[in-house]
Design an enzyme around this catalytic site. Structure first.
Site, PDB file in Angstrom:
ATOM      1  N   GLY A  33       0.828  -1.202   0.000  1.00 17.72           N
ATOM      2  CA  GLY A  33       0.000   0.000   0.000  1.00 17.72           C
ATOM      3  C   GLY A  33       0.855   1.241   0.000  1.00 17.72           C
ATOM      4  O   GLY A  33       2.017   1.216   0.419  1.00 17.72           O
ATOM      5  N   GLN A  38       3.107  10.152   1.011  1.00 18.38           N
ATOM      6  CA  GLN A  38       4.407   9.493   1.035  1.00 18.38           C
ATOM      7  C   GLN A  38       5.256   9.822  -0.178  1.00 18.38           C
ATOM      8  O   GLN A  38       6.468   9.643  -0.155  1.00 18.38           O
ATOM      9  CB  GLN A  38       4.234   7.969   1.133  1.00 18.38           C
ATOM     10  CG  GLN A  38       3.678   7.532   2.476  1.00 18.38           C
ATOM     11  CD  GLN A  38       3.572   6.032   2.545  1.00 18.38           C
ATOM     12  OE1 GLN A  38       2.608   5.450   2.086  1.00 18.38           O
ATOM     13  NE2 GLN A  38       4.581   5.390   3.119  1.00 18.38           N
ATOM     14  N   CYS A  80       6.288  -0.081   6.641  1.00 20.81           N
ATOM     15  CA  CYS A  80       5.866   1.158   6.007  1.00 20.81           C
ATOM     16  C   CYS A  80       6.935   1.565   5.008  1.00 20.81           C
ATOM     17  O   CYS A  80       8.122   1.550   5.332  1.00 20.81           O
ATOM     18  CB  CYS A  80       5.690   2.239   7.073  1.00 20.81           C
ATOM     19  SG  CYS A  80       5.249   3.836   6.371  1.00 20.81           S
ATOM     20  N   LEU A  81       6.517   1.945   3.787  1.00 20.75           N
ATOM     21  CA  LEU A  81       7.488   2.315   2.766  1.00 20.75           C
ATOM     22  C   LEU A  81       8.281   3.569   3.144  1.00 20.75           C
ATOM     23  O   LEU A  81       9.338   3.821   2.589  1.00 20.75           O
ATOM     24  CB  LEU A  81       6.805   2.512   1.412  1.00 20.75           C
ATOM     25  CG  LEU A  81       6.252   1.239   0.769  1.00 20.75           C
ATOM     26  CD1 LEU A  81       5.695   1.533  -0.603  1.00 20.75           C
ATOM     27  CD2 LEU A  81       7.318   0.159   0.691  1.00 20.75           C
ATOM     28  N   HIS A 122      -3.655   1.182   7.797  1.00 25.18           N
ATOM     29  CA  HIS A 122      -2.330   1.816   7.800  1.00 25.18           C
ATOM     30  C   HIS A 122      -2.305   3.035   6.877  1.00 25.18           C
ATOM     31  O   HIS A 122      -1.860   4.117   7.273  1.00 25.18           O
ATOM     32  CB  HIS A 122      -1.278   0.783   7.360  1.00 25.18           C
ATOM     33  CG  HIS A 122       0.115   1.328   7.304  1.00 25.18           C
ATOM     34  ND1 HIS A 122       1.039   1.097   8.291  1.00 25.18           N
ATOM     35  CD2 HIS A 122       0.728   2.117   6.393  1.00 25.18           C
ATOM     36  CE1 HIS A 122       2.168   1.733   7.977  1.00 25.18           C
ATOM     37  NE2 HIS A 122       2.010   2.344   6.833  1.00 25.18           N
ATOM     38  N   GLU A 123      -2.811   2.865   5.662  1.00 23.64           N
ATOM     39  CA  GLU A 123      -2.765   3.971   4.697  1.00 23.64           C
ATOM     40  C   GLU A 123      -3.718   5.098   5.096  1.00 23.64           C
ATOM     41  O   GLU A 123      -3.409   6.271   4.906  1.00 23.64           O
ATOM     42  CB  GLU A 123      -3.085   3.476   3.283  1.00 23.64           C
ATOM     43  CG  GLU A 123      -2.155   2.378   2.758  1.00 23.64           C
ATOM     44  CD  GLU A 123      -0.672   2.668   2.948  1.00 23.64           C
ATOM     45  OE1 GLU A 123      -0.267   3.847   2.966  1.00 23.64           O
ATOM     46  OE2 GLU A 123       0.097   1.700   3.093  1.00 23.64           O
ATOM     47  N   HIS A 126      -2.097   7.439   7.359  1.00 27.25           N
ATOM     48  CA  HIS A 126      -1.227   8.417   6.694  1.00 27.25           C
ATOM     49  C   HIS A 126      -2.026   9.651   6.268  1.00 27.25           C
ATOM     50  O   HIS A 126      -1.508  10.755   6.236  1.00 27.25           O
ATOM     51  CB  HIS A 126      -0.607   7.820   5.423  1.00 27.25           C
ATOM     52  CG  HIS A 126       0.641   7.032   5.666  1.00 27.25           C
ATOM     53  ND1 HIS A 126       1.799   7.593   6.132  1.00 27.25           N
ATOM     54  CD2 HIS A 126       0.922   5.714   5.478  1.00 27.25           C
ATOM     55  CE1 HIS A 126       2.735   6.657   6.231  1.00 27.25           C
ATOM     56  NE2 HIS A 126       2.223   5.507   5.845  1.00 27.25           N
TER      57      HIS A 126
HETATM   58 ZN    ZN Z   1       3.122   3.664   5.779  1.00 31.74          ZN
END
Ligand code: ZN
Length: 135
Positions: A33, A38, A80-81, A122-123, A126
């Site tokens: 995701g 991000q 997390c990216l 999670h997203e 953000h």
């Molecule tokens: Zn993340």
């Protein structure tokens, strides 16, 4: 996670391009995701693809998402990216129902579970600067 991202108002070619870029960045970094902030866009958009084979038919786009309800509990590691290679143990609801708009602005409601539920929560965090832990 800092500020709340801005709502998407215009559903146009620029939005489509941004979503394409988001999928590209997500695949490039091997994530399931990715949220627009991000990659530097403070907009309420996230994409997920929880299919292990990364089929494009499993791609999902959520614009202006709102968590309607969540239930149950799953334990597991979450990455997390924005923090490559870092995983933390995090309990999440097992099932989540989310309302959002698609790339054309059409509203939809979907209930997902397991990894997809984890990714959606999670997203969304953000975007909304709000946390969703299991109850
Ligand atoms: Zn993340």
């Amino acid at each position: 996670m800092t500020q709340k991202a801005k709502k998407v108002i215009k559903f146009n070619k620029n939005l489509e391009r941004l979503v394409d870029d988001m999928f590209y960045a997500m695949y490039e970094h091997g994530g399931v995701g990715l949220a627009a902030p991000q990659i530097g866009f403070s907009k309420q958009i996230f994409v997920i693809n929880c299919d292990t084979e990364r089929l494009t038919t499993s791609e999902m786009v959520f614009i202006n998402p709102k968590i309607i309800s969540y239930n149950g509990k799953q334990d597991g590691q979450e990455g997390c990216l924005s923090f490559p290679g870092m995983f933390v143990e995090r309990s999440r609801p097992e099932t989540v129902t989310v309302e959002a708009q698609d790339i054309h602005g059409k509203k939809f409601t979907i209930t997902v579970n397991g990894l997809a539920a984890r990714a959606v929560l999670h997203e969304t965090e953000h975007l909304l600067a709000k946390e969703f832990d299991s109850l």
